[in-house]
Design a protein around this motif. Structure first.
Motif, short mmCIF file in Angstrom:
data_model
loop_
_atom_site.label_atom_id
_atom_site.label_comp_id
_atom_site.label_asym_id
_atom_site.label_seq_id
_atom_site.Cartn_x
_atom_site.Cartn_y
_atom_site.Cartn_z
N THR A 137 0.75 -1.08 0.20
CA THR A 137 -0.10 -0.19 0.12
C THR A 137 1.15 1.31 -0.04
O THR A 137 1.93 1.26 0.26
N GLU A 138 0.49 2.69 0.13
CA GLU A 138 0.98 4.27 0.00
C GLU A 138 1.95 3.77 1.15
O GLU A 138 1.53 3.81 1.91
N GLY A 139 3.15 3.34 0.85
CA GLY A 139 4.11 3.71 2.25
C GLY A 139 4.30 2.31 2.46
O GLY A 139 5.26 2.47 3.33
N MET A 140 4.16 1.13 2.21
CA MET A 140 4.27 -0.28 2.73
C MET A 140 4.54 -1.07 0.97
O MET A 140 3.53 -1.38 1.21
N ARG A 141 5.40 -0.63 0.91
CA ARG A 141 5.60 -1.71 -0.98
C ARG A 141 5.77 -2.81 -0.69
O ARG A 141 6.13 -3.24 0.56
N ALA A 142 5.40 -3.80 -1.37
CA ALA A 142 5.53 -5.26 -1.72
C ALA A 142 6.76 -5.42 -1.86
O ALA A 142 8.31 -4.69 -2.49
N ARG A 143 7.33 -6.72 -1.35
CA ARG A 143 8.49 -7.19 -1.34
C ARG A 143 8.46 -8.44 -1.69
O ARG A 143 7.96 -8.68 -2.92
N PRO A 144 9.47 -8.81 -2.49
CA PRO A 144 10.45 -9.83 -3.61
C PRO A 144 9.01 -11.07 -2.77
O PRO A 144 9.34 -11.04 -1.36
N ALA A 145 9.05 -12.09 -3.13
CA ALA A 145 8.31 -13.60 -2.82
C ALA A 145 9.67 -14.40 -2.11
O ALA A 145 9.73 -14.71 -0.87
N LEU A 146 10.73 -13.76 -2.44
CA LEU A 146 11.28 -15.32 -1.96
C LEU A 146 12.26 -13.79 -1.15
O LEU A 146 13.51 -14.35 0.00
N PHE A 147 12.07 -13.19 -0.24
CA PHE A 147 12.93 -11.48 0.68
C PHE A 147 12.60 -12.62 1.88
O PHE A 147 13.36 -12.21 2.28
N TYR A 148 12.35 -13.51 1.67
CA TYR A 148 12.07 -14.47 3.93
C TYR A 148 13.18 -15.23 3.51
O TYR A 148 13.91 -14.87 4.61
N ILE A 149 14.05 -15.06 2.67
CA ILE A 149 14.97 -16.32 2.34
C ILE A 149 16.17 -16.10 2.82
O ILE A 149 16.39 -16.34 3.76
N PRO A 150 16.37 -14.81 2.26
CA PRO A 150 18.22 -13.87 2.93
C PRO A 150 17.23 -13.66 4.10
O PRO A 150 19.22 -13.19 5.13
N ARG A 151 16.06 -12.99 4.86
CA ARG A 151 16.36 -12.44 5.63
C ARG A 151 17.17 -13.54 6.71
O ARG A 151 17.38 -13.14 7.92
N PHE A 152 15.99 -14.60 6.73
CA PHE A 152 16.21 -15.65 7.58
C PHE A 152 17.23 -16.10 7.44
O PHE A 152 18.51 -16.51 9.03
N ALA A 153 18.16 -15.71 6.96
CA ALA A 153 20.21 -16.12 6.73
C ALA A 153 20.69 -15.15 7.57
O ALA A 153 21.62 -15.62 8.42
N VAL A 154 20.40 -13.96 6.82
CA VAL A 154 20.49 -13.17 8.20
C VAL A 154 20.38 -13.16 9.91
O VAL A 154 20.62 -12.74 10.33
N ASP A 155 19.21 -12.86 9.76
CA ASP A 155 18.43 -12.62 11.31
C ASP A 155 18.67 -13.99 12.21
O ASP A 155 18.55 -13.30 13.43
N PHE A 156 18.98 -15.28 11.68
CA PHE A 156 18.42 -16.01 12.35
C PHE A 156 20.42 -16.54 12.58
O PHE A 156 21.05 -17.42 13.15
N LEU A 157 21.11 -15.66 12.61
CA LEU A 157 22.74 -15.65 13.07
C LEU A 157 22.62 -16.12 13.71
O LEU A 157 22.03 -15.36 14.95
N PRO A 158 23.72 -16.31 14.67
CA PRO A 158 24.80 -17.91 14.14
C PRO A 158 24.77 -18.70 13.32
O PRO A 158 25.64 -19.20 13.17
N TRP A 159 23.31 -19.06 13.11
CA TRP A 159 22.97 -20.45 13.53
C TRP A 159 22.27 -20.52 11.79
O TRP A 159 22.17 -22.13 11.61
N SER A 160 22.12 -20.00 11.13
CA SER A 160 20.82 -20.19 9.78
C SER A 160 22.01 -20.64 8.78
O SER A 160 21.46 -21.92 8.59
N PRO A 161 22.96 -20.50 9.21
CA PRO A 161 23.67 -22.05 7.33
C PRO A 161 23.77 -23.21 8.39
O PRO A 161 23.41 -24.24 6.98
N LEU A 162 23.65 -23.19 9.08
CA LEU A 162 23.84 -25.14 9.66
C LEU A 162 22.08 -25.86 9.43
O LEU A 162 22.02 -26.84 9.16
#
Length: 545
Positions: free
Chosen positions: A312-337
């Motif tokens: 919506t206005e001020g809340m733009r849509a994100r790509p469909a695969l947005f959560y894959i790189p986000r999880f890789a960063v936000d669940f560090l240091p354990w996400s690579p496992l």
């Protein structure tokens, strides 16, 4: 002689602790866990770390660690987040006005229907019990307690399933995942929602594995709490995980086999669980709908359908695969496992041998899949999937520990990772966060504004939504969006004070006819030259006739 006496004393202590643990109520330990403890007593001389001894050490390690991560200097920072400022305003109006059913922001124009009120009730209840005004500690305490509840719940679940190493490893991974720890220290609804969803999913799993219907009662009560925290999404997320789990376990009937669907519904307790959710969560929604003349329905439609379809206005849509790189960063240091764990289970044929690992992976993938279909995405929305990821990694780690040649080295490497997280958060909380306080806090600017416009003079927010600043300014204040409304106030004979952003300040000469504005001060100036959300305080002057 002395060594023999020490061994005898050690054996007596272990047997005493074992007897105490084994006498706990059935809800804490399953029959399998009790048998594991009893068998371990007989082999305690051979085992380097008996199960009951392991349990005691785990609790002594886990509780101080989580208290440090979630509660250390919890209220020292100002309300940096807009969500924290909103929660503080809603809770303060509840305590001041006594209207628990309809929280309002300080401008009092509209009832705050963006979210159901349970989180605001919790904040108001904490402040009321302390008999002090709402502050940062009261706003963040529900999140910190919910994070602690998630960690303890995951540990308890592993113990009940006789997965002692998995219980400790999963709980430690969840507690030290970087974004989980950070959100535990912020007053947001997502952490209590994560706890409620986790309780419901774990109780569902235990009810299915132990074939006991009474686990469904806390599951449905937790779903009702989730609905009162964030609306329909509190049902959607666990519902998707349960459906995916039944599909993976080949228990989901074909669409045309309606009798099998009726049997499954009866086994899940839907015939009494859904009415229970309506009985607990429904009264507020029905009452609020009757009191707001359709505003609640519009808010639910906007926040749960419009935002789900797309940005919506001020809340733009994100790509469909947005959560894959986000999880890789936000669940560090354990996400690579996670990828390594998936490869390990499938490569060695252990996927069908570990139901807890399967459930944890389905939990993570199911929530990530459904949230990826939503148009508007935020990193915080994936938080309810984190306990599933930690459960999966804990179970995989336990299997690694049982098969590696040098388990002590693996345990030591894991301990170094946890210790590094603790040191990192210690430095961050004690050093990094205080250095950024001046650029993000609003107390100083609010005090300066009230020095120019002491209560009960109103302060006007023009095209600005800064909930933390509004909370510190206090009532009365007003929010304006249209230039003609601001022009009316600018034309009054007495001066009024207006908060604007720098871009709007540059535009006012093109829109005001009955008055003018002059700058008084800004939060950038007060912060020493830099602020995350630059704002300017302006004073009105009527036009000369």
């Amino acid at each position: 002689m002395v060594v023999a006496q020490v061994r005898v004393m050690r054996q007596e202590v272990l047997q005493s602790v074992t007897a105490t643990i084994a006498s706990l109520p059935h809800v804490f330990l399953s029959p399998n866990s009790r048998e594991a403890i009893k068998d371990n007593v007989e082999t305690s001389r051979l085992s380097p770390l008996p199960a009951h001894y392991f349990l005691i050490i785990s609790l002594l390690l886990l509780m101080p660690l989580t208290f440090f991560l979630f509660f250390y200097r919890l209220g020292d920072r100002d309300l940096w987040s807009s969500h924290e400022g909103r929660a503080a305003q809603d809770a303060e109006t509840i305590l001041e006005d006594g209207h628990w059913g309809m929280p309002r922001l300080f401008d009092r124009k509209y009832v705050d229907l963006q979210k159901p009120p349970l989180y605001y009730w919790l904040v108001a209840g904490i402040a009321g019990l302390r008999a002090v005004p709402v502050d940062a500690w009261a706003v963040r305490l529900p999140s910190a307690l919910s994070a602690l509840g998630c960690v303890v719940l995951l540990f308890w679940f592993g113990v009940r399933r006789s997965r002692f190493p998995a219980a400790l490893a999963g709980a430690l991974m969840l507690a030290t995942a970087v974004h989980f720890t950070w959100l535990a220290r912020i007053g947001r609804i997502d952490m209590p929602l994560t706890f409620a969803v986790s309780v419901s999913l774990i109780c569902f799993y235990l009810g299915r594995m132990e074939k006991s219907w009474y686990w469904l009662l806390p599951a449905y009560l937790s779903l009702a709490v989730a609905v009162l925290l964030k609306g329909p999404i509190g049902l959607v997320l666990p519902g998707v995980v349960v459906a995916a789990w039944l599909l993976v376990e080949s228990e989901l009937p074909a669409p045309w086999r309606w009798r099998s669907w009726m049997t499954l519904s009866h086994r899940l307790g839907l015939w009494w669980g859904v009415p229970l959710i309506l009985a607990v969560a429904g009264p507020w929604f029905f009452w609020a709908a009757s009191q707001t003349d359709g505003a609640l329905e519009k808010s639910l439609w906007y926040h749960n359908v419009v935002r789900a379809i797309g940005g919506t206005e001020g809340m733009r849509a994100r790509p469909a695969l947005f959560y894959i790189p986000r999880f890789a960063v936000d669940f560090l240091p354990w996400s690579p496992l996670v990828l390594i764990g998936v490869w390990y289970l499938f490569r060695h044929g252990r996927w069908r041998d570990d139901p807890e690992a399967r459930f944890g992976l389905v939990w993570l993938v199911g929530m990530m899949a459904v949230l990826s279909c939503v148009g508007f995405k935020r990193a915080d929305y994936l938080l309810p999937a984190y306990p599933g990821a930690a459960m999966f990694l804990g179970c995989v780690g336990e299997r690694w520990l049982q098969t590696v040649r040098h388990p002590v080295r693996l345990t030591g490497a894991f301990g170094i990772g946890v210790l590094s997280c603790l040191v990192g958060w210690w430095i961050h909380v004690d050093s990094t966060l205080p250095r950024g306080e001046a650029e993000r806090e609003d107390r100083t600017f609010a005090a300066e504004i009230r020095r120019y416009a002491p209560a009960p003079d109103p302060v006007i927010f023009f095209r600005v939504e800064e909930h933390s600043l509004a909370f510190h300014i206090g009532r009365p204040l007003d929010t304006l969006l249209e230039w003609e409304n601001l022009d009316f106030w600018a034309g009054q004979p007495r001066p009024f004070y207006v908060v604007m952003d720098p871009e709007t300040v540059r535009d006012w000469p093109d829109h005001l006819q009955h008055g003018s504005l002059e700058p008084v001060t800004s939060n950038v100036e007060l912060a020493g030259g830099k602020h995350e959300h630059p704002l300017v305080l302006m004073r009105t002057h009527p036009a000369t006739r």
